[in-house]
Motif scaffolding. Structure first.
Motif, PDB file in Angstrom:
ATOM      1  N   PRO A 104       6.345  -6.801  -4.418  1.00  0.00           N
ATOM      2  CA  PRO A 104       6.251  -6.171  -4.905  1.00  0.00           C
ATOM      3  C   PRO A 104       5.510  -4.136  -4.120  1.00  0.00           C
ATOM      4  O   PRO A 104       5.236  -3.494  -4.184  1.00  0.00           O
ATOM      5  CB  PRO A 104       4.680  -6.643  -5.053  1.00  0.00           C
ATOM      6  N   PHE A 105       5.823  -4.808  -2.061  1.00  0.00           N
ATOM      7  CA  PHE A 105       5.811  -3.620  -1.518  1.00  0.00           C
ATOM      8  C   PHE A 105       6.856  -2.091  -1.756  1.00  0.00           C
ATOM      9  O   PHE A 105       6.728  -1.347  -0.698  1.00  0.00           O
ATOM     10  CB  PHE A 105       5.214  -3.873  -0.564  1.00  0.00           C
ATOM     11  N   GLY A 106       7.896  -3.545  -2.180  1.00  0.00           N
ATOM     12  CA  GLY A 106       9.564  -1.866  -1.737  1.00  0.00           C
ATOM     13  C   GLY A 106       9.489  -2.497  -0.992  1.00  0.00           C
ATOM     14  O   GLY A 106       9.962  -2.956  -0.234  1.00  0.00           O
ATOM     15  N   ALA A 107      10.554  -1.042  -0.902  1.00  0.00           N
ATOM     16  CA  ALA A 107      11.111  -1.010   0.704  1.00  0.00           C
ATOM     17  C   ALA A 107      10.089  -0.755   1.679  1.00  0.00           C
ATOM     18  O   ALA A 107       9.014  -0.176   1.537  1.00  0.00           O
ATOM     19  CB  ALA A 107      11.818   0.440   0.864  1.00  0.00           C
ATOM     20  N   GLY A 108      10.077  -0.482   2.893  1.00  0.00           N
ATOM     21  CA  GLY A 108       9.164  -1.010   3.890  1.00  0.00           C
ATOM     22  C   GLY A 108       8.059   0.014   4.684  1.00  0.00           C
ATOM     23  O   GLY A 108       6.802   0.093   4.523  1.00  0.00           O
ATOM     24  N   GLU A 188       0.240  -4.278  -8.971  1.00  0.00           N
ATOM     25  CA  GLU A 188       1.001  -3.374  -7.698  1.00  0.00           C
ATOM     26  C   GLU A 188       0.115  -2.085  -7.411  1.00  0.00           C
ATOM     27  O   GLU A 188       0.694  -1.373  -8.562  1.00  0.00           O
ATOM     28  CB  GLU A 188       2.199  -4.028  -7.813  1.00  0.00           C
ATOM     29  N   ALA A 189      -0.095  -1.884  -6.453  1.00  0.00           N
ATOM     30  CA  ALA A 189      -0.258  -0.291  -5.810  1.00  0.00           C
ATOM     31  C   ALA A 189       0.175   0.184  -4.514  1.00  0.00           C
ATOM     32  O   ALA A 189       0.033  -1.012  -3.672  1.00  0.00           O
ATOM     33  CB  ALA A 189      -1.665  -0.326  -6.271  1.00  0.00           C
ATOM     34  N   VAL A 190       1.582   1.193  -4.729  1.00  0.00           N
ATOM     35  CA  VAL A 190       1.011   1.380  -3.198  1.00  0.00           C
ATOM     36  C   VAL A 190       0.748   3.043  -3.041  1.00  0.00           C
ATOM     37  O   VAL A 190       1.131   3.917  -3.678  1.00  0.00           O
ATOM     38  CB  VAL A 190       3.035   1.017  -2.695  1.00  0.00           C
TER      39      VAL A 190
END
Length: 264
Positions: A104-108, A188-190
């Protein structure tokens, strides 16, 4: 005689209480207080409900059944920056090793790309891969956008069980994972700053690690990858956080939140 009976009763009660404490030492789900909603969407809302709030997604991704990362990290708990050994993208797990669907957080360092400053310097720490972790390709999930199972991912022959709808809003990235019954099973939220992203216990972008621990107590587990830390509270509270060190001399702060339904 009465004293003997009373003493025996007290001893039995004390023993029962001791057994109760021992039985509760393992993580147990909270009833009625676990996270179930984020950014105006609740777990198990339909795709139509999400469309009514956010409109058509900017991107649709396929999360496939099969080996983790087969189409770019669609495995359960796997994908870029995800915890190792997550297995295939079947059902999410519960228990002490509970994880989420996909990454859910994608690339670092994807949060850097969500700001004007980060867009120009993404090459220094960002990723050139697709956002939202994982996976697959938009074409593979197009016909399954409503969460319909049975859609084959082009070129792999794998069955699409979960689809992720990705939105870019308010310098943040929102995403919703749907199961084959068109139910939202992960939110999800980033990002770096967005007042709309807040859990029921008050954690939002920029919250400190200390605030997270005070709000949710003992985590189920951690994943540490460079300047990023994922802290999971999925067993009790259905929530996990990604914390990032935005400045070299500053502590980690929350840059990602996921609310997950667990096993469906």
């Amino acid at each position: 005689m009465k004293k003997a009976i009373l003493g025996t009763t007290v001893a039995m009660v004390a023993l029962g209480m001791t057994g109760l404490v021992i039985g509760q030492s393992a993580p147990q789900p909270r009833k009625g207080t676990a996270e179930s909603r984020l950014i105006s969407v609740s777990l198990y809302d339909t795709g139509a409900k999400v469309i009514s709030i956010y409109g058509s997604p900017d991107e649709i991704q396929a999360l496939n059944v099969g080996t983790a990362g087969a189409t770019g990290g669609g495995g359960e708990g796997g994908g870029r920056g995800g915890p190792p050994g997550g297995g295939g993208a079947g059902t999410p797990q519960t228990g002490p090793d509970a994880r989420f669907i996909g990454d859910p957080f994608g690339a670092g360092d994807e949060w850097r790309q969500l700001t004007p400053e980060g867009a120009s310097s993404a090459g220094g720490g960002g990723s050139s891969g697709p956002p939202a972790g994982g996976g697959g390709n938009a074409g593979g999930g197009g016909r399954g956008a409503g969460g319909g199972g049975g859609t084959a991912n082009a070129g792999t022959g794998q069955k699409v069980i979960y689809t992720r709808w990705v939105y870019k809003r308010n310098n943040s990235r929102y995403a919703f994972v749907f199961d084959k019954f068109n139910r939202c099973v992960q939110i999800e939220a980033v990002g770096l700053s967005n007042s709309k992203v807040k859990t029921r216990r008050g954690i939002t972008f920029g919250s400190s690690f200390g605030s997270v621990i005070k709000a949710y107590n003992a985590p189920d587990g951690y994943e540490i990858n460079g300047d990023n830390i994922v802290v999971r509270f999925l067993v009790r509270d259905r929530v996990a956080f990604r914390l990032s060190r935005i400045k070299a001399d500053k502590p980690h702060v929350v840059t990602g939140v996921v609310v997950a339904a667990g096993k469906t």
